[in-house]
Design a protein around this motif. Structure first.
Motif, PDB file in Angstrom:
ATOM      1  N   HIS A  79       0.827  -1.218   0.000  1.00  0.00           N
ATOM      2  CA  HIS A  79       0.000   0.000   0.000  1.00  0.00           C
ATOM      3  C   HIS A  79       0.861   1.269   0.000  1.00  0.00           C
ATOM      4  CE1 HIS A  79      -4.208  -1.709   1.278  1.00  0.00           C
ATOM      5  NE2 HIS A  79      -3.684  -2.347   0.257  1.00  0.00           N
ATOM      6  N   ASP A  80       1.979   1.241   0.710  1.00  0.00           N
ATOM      7  CA  ASP A  80       2.882   2.402   0.720  1.00  0.00           C
ATOM      8  C   ASP A  80       3.384   2.713  -0.694  1.00  0.00           C
ATOM      9  OD1 ASP A  80       4.821   4.338   2.124  1.00  0.00           O
ATOM     10  OD2 ASP A  80       6.204   3.029   1.037  1.00  0.00           O
ATOM     11  N   ASP A  81       3.676   1.677  -1.461  1.00  0.00           N
ATOM     12  CA  ASP A  81       4.181   1.893  -2.818  1.00  0.00           C
ATOM     13  C   ASP A  81       3.127   2.517  -3.730  1.00  0.00           C
ATOM     14  OD1 ASP A  81       6.757   1.105  -2.271  1.00  0.00           O
ATOM     15  OD2 ASP A  81       6.411  -0.998  -2.794  1.00  0.00           O
ATOM     16  N   MET A  83       0.840   4.682  -2.523  1.00  0.00           N
ATOM     17  CA  MET A  83       0.810   6.073  -2.053  1.00  0.00           C
ATOM     18  C   MET A  83       2.026   6.860  -2.534  1.00  0.00           C
ATOM     19  SD  MET A  83      -0.297   5.418   1.905  1.00  0.00           S
ATOM     20  CE  MET A  83      -0.865   3.778   2.268  1.00  0.00           C
ATOM     21  N   ASP A  84       3.187   6.214  -2.523  1.00  0.00           N
ATOM     22  CA  ASP A  84       4.426   6.903  -2.911  1.00  0.00           C
ATOM     23  C   ASP A  84       4.698   6.825  -4.412  1.00  0.00           C
ATOM     24  OD1 ASP A  84       4.830   7.556  -0.280  1.00  0.00           O
ATOM     25  OD2 ASP A  84       6.289   5.974   0.129  1.00  0.00           O
ATOM     26  N   GLU A  85       3.789   6.198  -5.150  1.00  0.00           N
ATOM     27  CA  GLU A  85       3.960   5.995  -6.591  1.00  0.00           C
ATOM     28  C   GLU A  85       5.328   5.420  -6.907  1.00  0.00           C
ATOM     29  OE1 GLU A  85       2.856   9.545  -8.767  1.00  0.00           O
ATOM     30  OE2 GLU A  85       1.150   9.859  -7.444  1.00  0.00           O
ATOM     31  N   GLY A 144       0.825   7.410  11.059  1.00  0.00           N
ATOM     32  CA  GLY A 144       2.130   7.876  10.580  1.00  0.00           C
ATOM     33  C   GLY A 144       2.138   8.068   9.075  1.00  0.00           C
ATOM     34  N   GLN A 145       1.526   7.128   8.370  1.00  0.00           N
ATOM     35  CA  GLN A 145       1.460   7.226   6.911  1.00  0.00           C
ATOM     36  C   GLN A 145       0.676   8.465   6.495  1.00  0.00           C
ATOM     37  OE1 GLN A 145       3.850   5.463   5.487  1.00  0.00           O
ATOM     38  NE2 GLN A 145       2.549   4.372   4.064  1.00  0.00           N
ATOM     39  N   GLN A 146      -0.427   8.753   7.194  1.00  0.00           N
ATOM     40  CA  GLN A 146      -1.217   9.929   6.849  1.00  0.00           C
ATOM     41  C   GLN A 146      -0.415  11.208   7.104  1.00  0.00           C
ATOM     42  OE1 GLN A 146      -4.307   9.881   5.259  1.00  0.00           O
ATOM     43  NE2 GLN A 146      -3.670  11.992   4.958  1.00  0.00           N
ATOM     44  N   LEU A 147       0.307  11.236   8.234  1.00  0.00           N
ATOM     45  CA  LEU A 147       1.133  12.419   8.519  1.00  0.00           C
ATOM     46  C   LEU A 147       2.204  12.580   7.445  1.00  0.00           C
ATOM     47  CD1 LEU A 147       1.627  12.137  12.395  1.00  0.00           C
ATOM     48  CD2 LEU A 147       0.355  13.913  11.155  1.00  0.00           C
ATOM     49  N   ASP A 148       2.835  11.473   7.071  1.00  0.00           N
ATOM     50  CA  ASP A 148       3.873  11.503   6.044  1.00  0.00           C
ATOM     51  C   ASP A 148       3.323  12.153   4.761  1.00  0.00           C
ATOM     52  OD1 ASP A 148       6.560   9.761   5.029  1.00  0.00           O
ATOM     53  OD2 ASP A 148       5.056  10.040   3.507  1.00  0.00           O
ATOM     54  N   MET A 149       2.106  11.774   4.408  1.00  0.00           N
ATOM     55  CA  MET A 149       1.514  12.352   3.185  1.00  0.00           C
ATOM     56  C   MET A 149       1.090  13.803   3.405  1.00  0.00           C
ATOM     57  SD  MET A 149      -0.519   9.188   1.539  1.00  0.00           S
ATOM     58  CE  MET A 149      -1.421   8.868   3.020  1.00  0.00           C
ATOM     59  N   ASN A 233       8.714  15.346  -2.816  1.00  0.00           N
ATOM     60  CA  ASN A 233       8.751  16.415  -1.808  1.00  0.00           C
ATOM     61  C   ASN A 233       8.530  15.898  -0.397  1.00  0.00           C
ATOM     62  OD1 ASN A 233       9.148  18.257  -3.866  1.00  0.00           O
ATOM     63  ND2 ASN A 233       6.962  18.768  -4.017  1.00  0.00           N
ATOM     64  N   LYS A 234       9.071  14.712  -0.097  1.00  0.00           N
ATOM     65  CA  LYS A 234       8.933  14.149   1.250  1.00  0.00           C
ATOM     66  C   LYS A 234       9.704  15.006   2.243  1.00  0.00           C
ATOM     67  CE  LYS A 234       6.674  10.231   0.605  1.00  0.00           C
ATOM     68  NZ  LYS A 234       5.326  10.015   1.123  1.00  0.00           N
ATOM     69  N   LYS A 235       9.085  15.201   3.379  1.00  0.00           N
ATOM     70  CA  LYS A 235       9.781  15.939   4.441  1.00  0.00           C
ATOM     71  C   LYS A 235      10.641  14.937   5.211  1.00  0.00           C
ATOM     72  CE  LYS A 235       7.934  19.804   3.262  1.00  0.00           C
ATOM     73  NZ  LYS A 235       7.166  19.258   2.123  1.00  0.00           N
TER      74      LYS A 235
HETATM   75 MG    MG Z   1       5.956   6.133   2.288  1.00  0.00          MG
END
Ligand code: MG
Ligand code: IPE
Ligand code: IPE
Ligand code: MG
Ligand code: MG
Length: 323
Positions: A79-81, A83-85, A144-149, A233-235
């Protein structure tokens, strides 16, 4: 004697190969066997097994708990992949690239359920506690994933908020793996929590290092697209550290690069600003600091120091990794 991580990895890979992950329609199950067989470092299940060994727990119960965590982890990656395309995972096409997005969502969902099946199969008298820990952790990973996005489109993120985000998306799962191994083996609550804290700090060090490898990893070893975080643009720890140290003009250059559409240029210009600002060194120092804190929690466990050697060795090997 030095701890041999390969023996544990092999044992886990055999147990993974023996899992029943067949079913119909094949579009749902093929991706599950695909992602599970691509390898990966198996860090979380190894942590679970080593924690169980520390308190001389039942090996087959610990193995089932370890497998449950690894299946859950692989579900989060699928699922992360999306979201992160991300195009690449463990050196191969990601599930949504090889099949499609809908298949990646649904086979991920099945994996999440399979993780519970494995936990259930432990038949441990501690099952209610294990499930509660598992549930709390799974919800935290999503937070955490939602915050990351959210952070992708937030201009200013403090290092403190970043650390909280990675604690949730990454480090609670390492902590949970260790605590599960301890609980299955009837360790006392205090020791189980020291192990949890060990995992928490190790997990923070691990995610900061993941950020570092994402920009500076060797593309032939890393197995993921190098520069992917910069493109999205990941923080990351790197970017936040750069923004903190930047002069007004360097900061405006960095912010301007968020909108750059030429990906290769965006990666190379961002990295050269990182280097001007001493970011790689500062990042290494932060990793070392969390790693040291992790070791301190390990020391607090009321078990002879020599018995903790495998966990200490594994932590060191994780810190020396190239992928
Ligand atoms: Mg990620
Ligand atoms: C990747 O985890 C996701 C992060 C939390 C950085 P790993 O680096 O443990 O991935 P695998 O399982 O070894 O491929
Ligand atoms: C991953 O963070 C955390 C989870 C999978 C929950 P990243 O997005 O940095 O992980 P990689 O780099 O894709 O493995
Ligand atoms: Mg990712
Ligand atoms: Mg990453």
């Amino acid at each position: 004697m030095e701890f041999k991580v390969d023996q544990y990895t092999q044992r886990l890979n055999q147990a993974i190969d023996a899992l029943d992950l067949e079913g119909n329609p094949p579009e749902l199950y093929d991706p599950i066997r695909y992602i599970m067989s691509l390898g990966g470092k198996r860090i979380r299940p190894i942590l679970c097994l080593l924690a169980a060994d520390l308190f001389e727990g039942n090996e087959s119960q610990a193995t089932l708990a370890a497998l449950s965590i690894e299946v859950f982890h692989n579900f989060t990656l699928v699922h992360d992949d999306i979201m992160d395309e991300a195009p690449l995972r463990r050196g191969k096409k990601t599930v949504h690239e090889k099949w499609n997005r809908d298949i990646a969502i649904l086979s991920g969902d099945v994996m999440f359920v399979k993780a519970y099946d494995l936990l259930l199969a432990t038949n441990s008298p501690k099952l209610p506690v294990l499930i509660k820990l598992f549930n709390t952790t799974a919800v935290e990973v999503c937070e955490g994933q939602q915050l990351d996005m959210n952070f992708e489109t937030t201009e200013t993120v403090s290092i403190e908020n970043y650390i909280r985000m990675i604690e949730l998306k990454t480090s609670v799962l390492l902590a949970c793996s260790l605590k599960m191994g301890a609980l299955i083996s009837d360790a006392n609550e205090v020791d189980a929590n020291h192990l949890y804290d060990f995992g928490k700090n190790l997990g923070i060090a691990f995610q900061i290092q993941d950020d570092l490898l994402d920009a500076y990893g060797d593309p032939t070893k890393f197995g993921k697209r190098v520069g992917g975080d910069i493109i999205s643009n990941k923080k990351t720890y790197l970017l936040l550290t750069a923004l903190e140290a930047a002069s007004v003009s360097q900061k405006s250059k960095l912010l301007h690069l968020f909108k750059e559409t030429n990906q290769e240029l965006k990666i190379s210009e961002t990295k050269s600003l990182f280097e001007e600002l001493g970011v790689p060194d500062k990042t290494e120092r932060a990793i070392a600091q969390y790693y040291e804190s992790a070791l301190q929690s390990l020391e607090k466990i009321s078990i002879a120091k020599e018995k903790k050697t495998p966990l200490r060795d594994l932590a060191k090997q994780i810190m020396d990794r190239t992928h």
